[in-house]
Design a protein around this motif. Sequence first.
Motif, PDB file in Angstrom:
ATOM      1  N   THR A  95       0.830  -1.209   0.000  1.00 13.50           N
ATOM      2  CA  THR A  95       0.000   0.000   0.000  1.00 13.50           C
ATOM      3  C   THR A  95       0.864   1.258   0.000  1.00 13.50           C
ATOM      4  OG1 THR A  95      -0.160   0.274   2.401  1.00 13.50           O
ATOM      5  CG2 THR A  95      -1.701  -1.290   1.369  1.00 13.50           C
ATOM      6  N   ALA A  96       0.207   2.389  -0.158  1.00 14.66           N
ATOM      7  CA  ALA A  96       0.906   3.674  -0.253  1.00 14.66           C
ATOM      8  C   ALA A  96       1.655   4.041   1.021  1.00 14.66           C
ATOM      9  CB  ALA A  96      -0.084   4.779  -0.611  1.00 14.66           C
ATOM     10  N   THR A  97       1.338   3.406   2.157  1.00 13.46           N
ATOM     11  CA  THR A  97       2.024   3.738   3.406  1.00 13.46           C
ATOM     12  C   THR A  97       3.247   2.853   3.661  1.00 13.46           C
ATOM     13  OG1 THR A  97       0.541   2.298   4.660  1.00 13.46           O
ATOM     14  CG2 THR A  97      -0.075   4.632   4.492  1.00 13.46           C
ATOM     15  N   ALA A  98       3.588   1.983   2.704  1.00 16.67           N
ATOM     16  CA  ALA A  98       4.749   1.100   2.878  1.00 16.67           C
ATOM     17  C   ALA A  98       6.042   1.912   2.879  1.00 16.67           C
ATOM     18  CB  ALA A  98       4.791   0.065   1.758  1.00 16.67           C
ATOM     19  N   ALA A  99       6.924   1.564   3.800  1.00 15.07           N
ATOM     20  CA  ALA A  99       8.222   2.248   3.897  1.00 15.07           C
ATOM     21  C   ALA A  99       9.178   1.672   2.851  1.00 15.07           C
ATOM     22  CB  ALA A  99       8.807   2.050   5.289  1.00 15.07           C
ATOM     23  N   ASN A 100      10.210   2.427   2.547  1.00 18.53           N
ATOM     24  CA  ASN A 100      11.275   1.943   1.669  1.00 18.53           C
ATOM     25  C   ASN A 100      12.593   2.040   2.416  1.00 18.53           C
ATOM     26  OD1 ASN A 100      12.801   1.084  -0.512  1.00 18.53           O
ATOM     27  ND2 ASN A 100      13.054   3.163  -1.275  1.00 18.53           N
ATOM     28  N   PRO A 101      13.203   0.914   2.786  1.00 19.89           N
ATOM     29  CA  PRO A 101      12.736  -0.453   2.548  1.00 19.89           C
ATOM     30  C   PRO A 101      11.677  -0.849   3.569  1.00 19.89           C
ATOM     31  CG  PRO A 101      14.788  -0.520   3.766  1.00 19.89           C
ATOM     32  CD  PRO A 101      14.509   0.935   3.472  1.00 19.89           C
ATOM     33  N   SER A 102      10.963  -1.913   3.232  1.00 20.54           N
ATOM     34  CA  SER A 102       9.938  -2.464   4.114  1.00 20.54           C
ATOM     35  C   SER A 102      10.562  -3.638   4.868  1.00 20.54           C
ATOM     36  CB  SER A 102       8.746  -2.915   3.281  1.00 20.54           C
ATOM     37  OG  SER A 102       7.701  -3.299   4.106  1.00 20.54           O
ATOM     38  N   ILE A 103      10.682  -3.515   6.199  1.00 19.66           N
ATOM     39  CA  ILE A 103      11.382  -4.521   7.002  1.00 19.66           C
ATOM     40  C   ILE A 103      10.360  -5.386   7.732  1.00 19.66           C
ATOM     41  CG2 ILE A 103      13.025  -4.920   8.868  1.00 19.66           C
ATOM     42  CD1 ILE A 103      14.321  -2.237   8.037  1.00 19.66           C
ATOM     43  N   ASN A 104      10.491  -6.695   7.551  1.00 22.62           N
ATOM     44  CA  ASN A 104       9.529  -7.662   8.063  1.00 22.62           C
ATOM     45  C   ASN A 104      10.214  -8.632   9.013  1.00 22.62           C
ATOM     46  OD1 ASN A 104       8.106 -10.617   6.979  1.00 22.62           O
ATOM     47  ND2 ASN A 104       6.912  -9.072   8.022  1.00 22.62           N
ATOM     48  N   TYR A 105       9.514  -9.024  10.086  1.00 21.98           N
ATOM     49  CA  TYR A 105      10.054  -9.937  11.102  1.00 21.98           C
ATOM     50  C   TYR A 105       9.140 -11.137  11.273  1.00 21.98           C
ATOM     51  CZ  TYR A 105      12.798  -5.828  12.374  1.00 21.98           C
ATOM     52  OH  TYR A 105      13.632  -4.738  12.345  1.00 21.98           O
ATOM     53  N   ALA A 106       9.744 -12.322  11.460  1.00 22.71           N
ATOM     54  CA  ALA A 106       8.984 -13.545  11.701  1.00 22.71           C
ATOM     55  C   ALA A 106       9.756 -14.425  12.672  1.00 22.71           C
ATOM     56  CB  ALA A 106       8.740 -14.282  10.391  1.00 22.71           C
ATOM     57  N   ALA A 107       9.055 -15.407  13.275  1.00 25.91           N
ATOM     58  CA  ALA A 107       9.704 -16.335  14.212  1.00 25.91           C
ATOM     59  C   ALA A 107       8.991 -17.678  14.149  1.00 25.91           C
ATOM     60  CB  ALA A 107       9.669 -15.776  15.628  1.00 25.91           C
ATOM     61  N   ILE A 108       9.729 -18.747  14.509  1.00 24.19           N
ATOM     62  CA  ILE A 108       9.204 -20.106  14.477  1.00 24.19           C
ATOM     63  C   ILE A 108       9.367 -20.755  15.845  1.00 24.19           C
ATOM     64  CG2 ILE A 108      11.400 -21.091  13.679  1.00 24.19           C
ATOM     65  CD1 ILE A 108       9.732 -23.028  11.926  1.00 24.19           C
ATOM     66  N   SER A 109       8.430 -21.639  16.205  1.00 22.48           N
ATOM     67  CA  SER A 109       8.513 -22.353  17.488  1.00 22.48           C
ATOM     68  C   SER A 109       7.687 -23.628  17.404  1.00 22.48           C
ATOM     69  CB  SER A 109       8.004 -21.468  18.629  1.00 22.48           C
ATOM     70  OG  SER A 109       6.632 -21.165  18.435  1.00 22.48           O
ATOM     71  N   GLY A 110       7.791 -24.442  18.466  1.00 16.74           N
ATOM     72  CA  GLY A 110       7.007 -25.670  18.562  1.00 16.74           C
ATOM     73  C   GLY A 110       7.715 -26.841  17.920  1.00 16.74           C
ATOM     74  N   GLY A 111       6.947 -27.853  17.547  1.00 15.84           N
ATOM     75  CA  GLY A 111       7.490 -29.017  16.879  1.00 15.84           C
ATOM     76  C   GLY A 111       8.444 -29.844  17.713  1.00 15.84           C
ATOM     77  N   GLY A 112       8.428 -29.635  19.027  1.00 14.59           N
ATOM     78  CA  GLY A 112       9.338 -30.350  19.910  1.00 14.59           C
ATOM     79  C   GLY A 112      10.612 -29.598  20.227  1.00 14.59           C
ATOM     80  N   ASP A 113      10.821 -28.430  19.602  1.00 16.94           N
ATOM     81  CA  ASP A 113      11.981 -27.594  19.930  1.00 16.94           C
ATOM     82  C   ASP A 113      11.800 -27.102  21.367  1.00 16.94           C
ATOM     83  OD1 ASP A 113      13.690 -25.249  20.292  1.00 16.94           O
ATOM     84  OD2 ASP A 113      13.974 -25.264  18.124  1.00 16.94           O
ATOM     85  N   PRO A 114      12.808 -27.304  22.238  1.00 15.80           N
ATOM     86  CA  PRO A 114      12.630 -26.943  23.651  1.00 15.80           C
ATOM     87  C   PRO A 114      12.641 -25.438  23.935  1.00 15.80           C
ATOM     88  CG  PRO A 114      14.850 -27.769  23.269  1.00 15.80           C
ATOM     89  CD  PRO A 114      14.091 -27.954  21.986  1.00 15.80           C
ATOM     90  N   ASP A 115      13.063 -24.612  22.981  1.00 20.44           N
ATOM     91  CA  ASP A 115      13.098 -23.163  23.222  1.00 20.44           C
ATOM     92  C   ASP A 115      11.686 -22.595  23.285  1.00 20.44           C
ATOM     93  OD1 ASP A 115      15.909 -22.678  23.304  1.00 20.44           O
ATOM     94  OD2 ASP A 115      15.971 -22.962  21.129  1.00 20.44           O
ATOM     95  N   PRO A 116      11.457 -21.608  24.155  1.00 19.75           N
ATOM     96  CA  PRO A 116      10.141 -20.954  24.182  1.00 19.75           C
ATOM     97  C   PRO A 116       9.923 -20.176  22.885  1.00 19.75           C
ATOM     98  CG  PRO A 116      11.666 -19.826  25.646  1.00 19.75           C
ATOM     99  CD  PRO A 116      12.374 -21.050  25.145  1.00 19.75           C
ATOM    100  N   ALA A 117       8.671 -19.898  22.579  1.00 18.50           N
ATOM    101  CA  ALA A 117       8.338 -19.173  21.351  1.00 18.50           C
ATOM    102  C   ALA A 117       8.929 -17.764  21.384  1.00 18.50           C
ATOM    103  CB  ALA A 117       6.836 -19.109  21.178  1.00 18.50           C
TER     104      ALA A 117
END
Length: 191
Positions: free
Chosen positions: A105-127
Motif C-alpha cells: 500500500t501507499a504507506t509502505a516504507a522503503n525499505p519495508s522490514i519484516n520480522y517472523a519467528a518459528i517455534s514448537g514441533g518439539g523444539d525446547p526453546d520458548p516461542a
Amino acid sequence: SAADTDTVIVPILGLSKASNGPWTIGQTGAQYTLTPNNTAGTAPTSGTITVVDVLPVGITPNFTGPVLTNGWTCNASGQTVTCTSASVIAVGALGTNIVLPVNVTATAANPSINYAAISGGGDPDPAPTPGPTCAPAAQCATNSTPVTPTIQVAVSKSSNPASGTSVAVGDTITYTLTTVVTNSATTGVLT
C-alpha cells in the motif's frame, strides 16, 4: 573420575525469509516466502510448528480467510499472520515453504522490514517474539524489501487570455500544458 556427556536429542528449528521484491506500491503478486528448517536438530519435529509473521506498516495480507500453503494453514489478524503445520521436518532438512500473498500500500516504507519467528514441533526453546530483538537468532527471520512509489503524472492546462475571457475572431490564444511528475523520474516518452 570420568565425565559423562549425554547428547540431547531434540529438533532445533530455524527460519529464513525472502520476498519477490523489489516491490512497487499497488503492485499485484507481491509475496513473502518463509522456509522453516531443522538443519541443526538431532531429532525430527513432532507436534504443531507455529510461524508468526508480523507484517510491516503498509504491507497487508492479501487474503481474508485461512490460506493453505504447502501443508501450512495461515490466518491473519491485523498485521500478524500465524501459520501452523503438523508436518514432520526431518533431521538436517528444510520444511515446506510458506508463501504469503501481500498487498503493497501507499504507506509502505522503503525499505519495508519484516520480522517472523518459528517455534514448537518439539523444539525446547520458548516461542520467540518477532522483531529486532528476537532470540534465539536461528528461530527468527528478517527481510528487507525495497519499495518504489508508483510514478504519478498529472497535466494542467491554462490559456492566455484566461479561460472565460471574451476574445474576438482573429485573436491569438496561447495554451500552456504543464506536466507534474511525482514519486520518481519518468523513463521513456510521455504523450
